[in-house]
Design a protein around this motif. Structure first.
Motif, PDB file in Angstrom:
ATOM      1  N   ILE A 139       8.312  55.524  21.991  1.00 34.96           N
ATOM      2  CA  ILE A 139       7.973  55.315  20.458  1.00 34.96           C
ATOM      3  C   ILE A 139       8.919  54.611  19.592  1.00 34.96           C
ATOM      4  O   ILE A 139       9.915  54.819  19.934  1.00 34.96           O
ATOM      5  CB  ILE A 139       7.960  56.791  19.938  1.00 34.96           C
ATOM      6  N   ILE A 140       8.304  53.411  19.259  1.00 37.50           N
ATOM      7  CA  ILE A 140       9.224  52.406  18.595  1.00 37.50           C
ATOM      8  C   ILE A 140       9.629  52.539  17.068  1.00 37.50           C
ATOM      9  O   ILE A 140      10.249  52.068  16.551  1.00 37.50           O
ATOM     10  CB  ILE A 140       8.970  50.841  19.075  1.00 37.50           C
ATOM     11  N   GLY A 141       8.709  53.490  16.580  1.00 37.09           N
ATOM     12  CA  GLY A 141       8.826  53.706  14.992  1.00 37.09           C
ATOM     13  C   GLY A 141       7.549  54.316  14.569  1.00 37.09           C
ATOM     14  O   GLY A 141       6.483  54.805  15.226  1.00 37.09           O
ATOM     15  N   GLY A 142       7.621  54.362  13.070  1.00 39.39           N
ATOM     16  CA  GLY A 142       6.217  55.172  12.545  1.00 39.39           C
ATOM     17  C   GLY A 142       6.237  54.202  11.219  1.00 39.39           C
ATOM     18  O   GLY A 142       6.978  53.585  10.614  1.00 39.39           O
ATOM     19  N   SER A 164      12.318  62.421   1.553  1.00 43.39           N
ATOM     20  CA  SER A 164      12.451  63.414   2.564  1.00 43.39           C
ATOM     21  C   SER A 164      12.073  63.121   3.966  1.00 43.39           C
ATOM     22  O   SER A 164      12.523  63.537   4.740  1.00 43.39           O
ATOM     23  CB  SER A 164      11.648  64.613   2.051  1.00 43.39           C
ATOM     24  N   LEU A 165      11.226  62.293   3.902  1.00 40.24           N
ATOM     25  CA  LEU A 165      10.530  61.835   5.477  1.00 40.24           C
ATOM     26  C   LEU A 165      11.998  61.231   6.400  1.00 40.24           C
ATOM     27  O   LEU A 165      12.074  61.394   7.599  1.00 40.24           O
ATOM     28  CB  LEU A 165       9.718  61.083   5.378  1.00 40.24           C
ATOM     29  N   VAL A 166      12.462  60.504   5.474  1.00 42.58           N
ATOM     30  CA  VAL A 166      14.165  60.069   6.299  1.00 42.58           C
ATOM     31  C   VAL A 166      15.140  61.168   6.504  1.00 42.58           C
ATOM     32  O   VAL A 166      15.517  61.229   7.544  1.00 42.58           O
ATOM     33  CB  VAL A 166      14.721  58.908   5.530  1.00 42.58           C
ATOM     34  N   SER A 167      15.251  62.097   5.513  1.00 44.15           N
ATOM     35  CA  SER A 167      16.591  62.715   5.452  1.00 44.15           C
ATOM     36  C   SER A 167      16.270  64.315   5.657  1.00 44.15           C
ATOM     37  O   SER A 167      17.028  64.727   6.268  1.00 44.15           O
ATOM     38  CB  SER A 167      17.253  62.565   4.014  1.00 44.15           C
ATOM     39  N   GLU A 168      14.953  64.642   5.530  1.00 45.29           N
ATOM     40  CA  GLU A 168      14.785  66.173   5.482  1.00 45.29           C
ATOM     41  C   GLU A 168      13.298  66.309   5.957  1.00 45.29           C
ATOM     42  O   GLU A 168      12.656  66.706   5.139  1.00 45.29           O
ATOM     43  CB  GLU A 168      15.041  66.736   4.271  1.00 45.29           C
ATOM     44  N   PRO A 169      12.704  65.931   6.945  1.00 47.36           N
ATOM     45  CA  PRO A 169      11.289  65.870   7.253  1.00 47.36           C
ATOM     46  C   PRO A 169      10.521  67.120   7.049  1.00 47.36           C
ATOM     47  O   PRO A 169       9.318  67.342   6.645  1.00 47.36           O
ATOM     48  CB  PRO A 169      11.009  65.720   9.007  1.00 47.36           C
ATOM     49  N   GLU A 170      11.405  68.448   7.012  1.00 51.07           N
ATOM     50  CA  GLU A 170      10.619  69.632   6.615  1.00 51.07           C
ATOM     51  C   GLU A 170      10.540  69.969   5.199  1.00 51.07           C
ATOM     52  O   GLU A 170       9.825  70.813   4.885  1.00 51.07           O
ATOM     53  CB  GLU A 170      11.563  70.703   7.316  1.00 51.07           C
ATOM     54  N   TRP A 228       1.321  61.371   6.639  1.00 48.24           N
ATOM     55  CA  TRP A 228       2.653  60.915   6.461  1.00 48.24           C
ATOM     56  C   TRP A 228       3.642  61.806   7.316  1.00 48.24           C
ATOM     57  O   TRP A 228       4.532  61.464   7.963  1.00 48.24           O
ATOM     58  CB  TRP A 228       3.022  60.486   5.161  1.00 48.24           C
ATOM     59  N   LEU A 229       3.066  63.017   7.172  1.00 46.08           N
ATOM     60  CA  LEU A 229       4.120  64.121   7.660  1.00 46.08           C
ATOM     61  C   LEU A 229       3.773  64.229   9.180  1.00 46.08           C
ATOM     62  O   LEU A 229       4.737  64.331  10.124  1.00 46.08           O
ATOM     63  CB  LEU A 229       3.811  65.480   7.314  1.00 46.08           C
ATOM     64  N   ALA A 230       2.660  64.031   9.671  1.00 45.48           N
ATOM     65  CA  ALA A 230       2.326  64.011  11.100  1.00 45.48           C
ATOM     66  C   ALA A 230       3.066  62.697  11.866  1.00 45.48           C
ATOM     67  O   ALA A 230       3.689  62.954  12.875  1.00 45.48           O
ATOM     68  CB  ALA A 230       0.784  63.954  11.476  1.00 45.48           C
ATOM     69  N   THR A 231       2.923  61.655  11.161  1.00 43.45           N
ATOM     70  CA  THR A 231       3.706  60.647  11.651  1.00 43.45           C
ATOM     71  C   THR A 231       5.186  60.703  11.650  1.00 43.45           C
ATOM     72  O   THR A 231       5.747  60.364  12.741  1.00 43.45           O
ATOM     73  CB  THR A 231       3.281  59.309  10.824  1.00 43.45           C
ATOM     74  N   ARG A 232       5.598  61.233  10.735  1.00 44.43           N
ATOM     75  CA  ARG A 232       7.202  61.554  10.778  1.00 44.43           C
ATOM     76  C   ARG A 232       7.522  62.632  12.124  1.00 44.43           C
ATOM     77  O   ARG A 232       8.454  62.279  12.702  1.00 44.43           O
ATOM     78  CB  ARG A 232       7.716  62.143   9.395  1.00 44.43           C
ATOM     79  N   GLY A 271      13.711  62.389  16.542  1.00 45.14           N
ATOM     80  CA  GLY A 271      15.202  62.405  16.357  1.00 45.14           C
ATOM     81  C   GLY A 271      15.272  62.044  14.677  1.00 45.14           C
ATOM     82  O   GLY A 271      14.459  62.139  14.101  1.00 45.14           O
ATOM     83  N   ARG A 272      16.495  61.473  14.608  1.00 42.68           N
ATOM     84  CA  ARG A 272      16.679  60.919  13.194  1.00 42.68           C
ATOM     85  C   ARG A 272      16.140  59.469  13.169  1.00 42.68           C
ATOM     86  O   ARG A 272      15.968  59.052  14.132  1.00 42.68           O
ATOM     87  CB  ARG A 272      18.442  60.862  12.881  1.00 42.68           C
ATOM     88  N   VAL A 273      15.959  59.302  12.030  1.00 39.64           N
ATOM     89  CA  VAL A 273      15.301  57.758  11.638  1.00 39.64           C
ATOM     90  C   VAL A 273      15.914  57.130  10.846  1.00 39.64           C
ATOM     91  O   VAL A 273      16.523  57.635   9.895  1.00 39.64           O
ATOM     92  CB  VAL A 273      13.720  57.855  11.408  1.00 39.64           C
TER      93      VAL A 273
END
Ligand code: DHB
Ligand code: FE
Length: 278
Positions: free
Chosen positions: A4-7, A213-219, A243-247, A252-254
């Motif tokens: 997986i190279i990214g989202g 939040s998608l970067v720092s805190e996905p939940e 967007w949430l499913a993608t994250r 791991g961290r992004v």
């Protein structure tokens, strides 16, 4: 093993398709939107994905109110474009990768996501527009696995469930024996409401917080119920579930490769992000 190279995430306002067809990308109205994609296209030229697993919502093309799967996964050799009347030119079919689709389906069912399997699936603007925005030239260079999340007919799956679905899809991709480089795409949002007394509703502070939040805190977004998210983002803003499913699928961290946010396009807050694992 596949990697997986990214989202990537983007809004999918149908008018974008009209702008592409007319070549209006540099018009004053459209420029701030289309220019946001340039750095991401340059990044895609470097990382060169072979496959895109694409979370989207069907807008009444495959599933209408009489039959509505919560989650549906495409397992077709190709996906024909037919739109639902926005007047966007129809594109040639996009190529599937059924072996990977079935691997994802088997993993999801094993993880207790009881998905609908679709050996035929039409695709609307929610699939074609992201592909055209990220790869505007020529034939689309990636094979696709479309994963459909219901945002049309209540009850909708919770934000928590969609994040978990994404995680399970990510695990499936990472355990795929192929050598493909896989990009995950989320299509929809951000805040918008197309009808009713709140038509045109946009919530910029919420959208920007959600993107961060998608970067720092996905939940972060999972604290909200679906009615709360509809209140905060509009009836169609709930497409942010993609967007949430993608994250969730990106392990791991992004790090944020690039992001753009422009309001409005049509009635919609047009957001775009590219994330990569660090
Ligand atoms: C619009 C946005 C959507 O997400 C959609 O599916 C249809 C229309 C709009 O803003 O016009
Ligand atoms: Fe939509």
């Amino acid at each position: 093993m596949a990697k997986i190279i990214g989202g990537l995430t983007t809004s999918h306002v149908p008018a974008i398709g009209g702008a592409i067809a007319r070549g209006s990308q540099q018009d004053a109205y459209w420029k701030p939107f289309f220019d946001g994609f340039l750095p991401v296209r340059a990044w895609l030229d470097e990382v060169k994905p072979d496959v895109a697993v694409l979370f989207h919502n069907d807008h009444g093309l495959n599933f209408f109110l009489d039959k509505m799967p919560t989650f549906a996964v495409g397992a077709a050799p190709e996906y024909s474009n037919a739109d639902e009347g926005w007047g966007i030119p129809t594109l040639p079919p996009f190529q599937g990768i059924p072996e990977l689709s079935w691997h994802i389906i088997e993993h999801l069912v094993d993880k207790e996501f009881d998905v609908t399997t679709c050996q035929e699936m039409l695709i609307d603007h929610a699939v074609t527009l992201p592909l055209k925005l990220f790869w505007p030239e020529g034939t689309c260079p990636v094979q696709i696995v479309p994963v459909c999340i219901n945002t049309v007919q209540f009850p909708l799956p919770s934000a928590k469930r969609c994040l978990a679905l994404g995680k399970a899809v990510g695990e499936a991709i990472s355990s795929w024996q192929g050598a493909q480089r896989v990009i995950v795409i989320g299509s929809g949002g951000l805040s918008h409401q197309l009808d009713g007394t709140r038509a045109g509703f946009i919530n910029k502070p919420f959208d920007l917080k959600f993107m961060d939040s998608l970067v720092s805190e996905p939940e972060w977004a999972t604290q909200f119920t679906i009615p709360e998210l509809v209140e905060k983002t509009g009836t169609q803003g709930i497409e942010l579930l993609m967007w949430l499913a993608t994250r969730g699928a990106v392990p791991g961290r992004v790090r944020k490769v690039h992001a753009n946010y422009h309001i409005p396009i049509s009635n919609t807050a047009a957001g775009m992000m590219a994330l990569e694992p660090i």
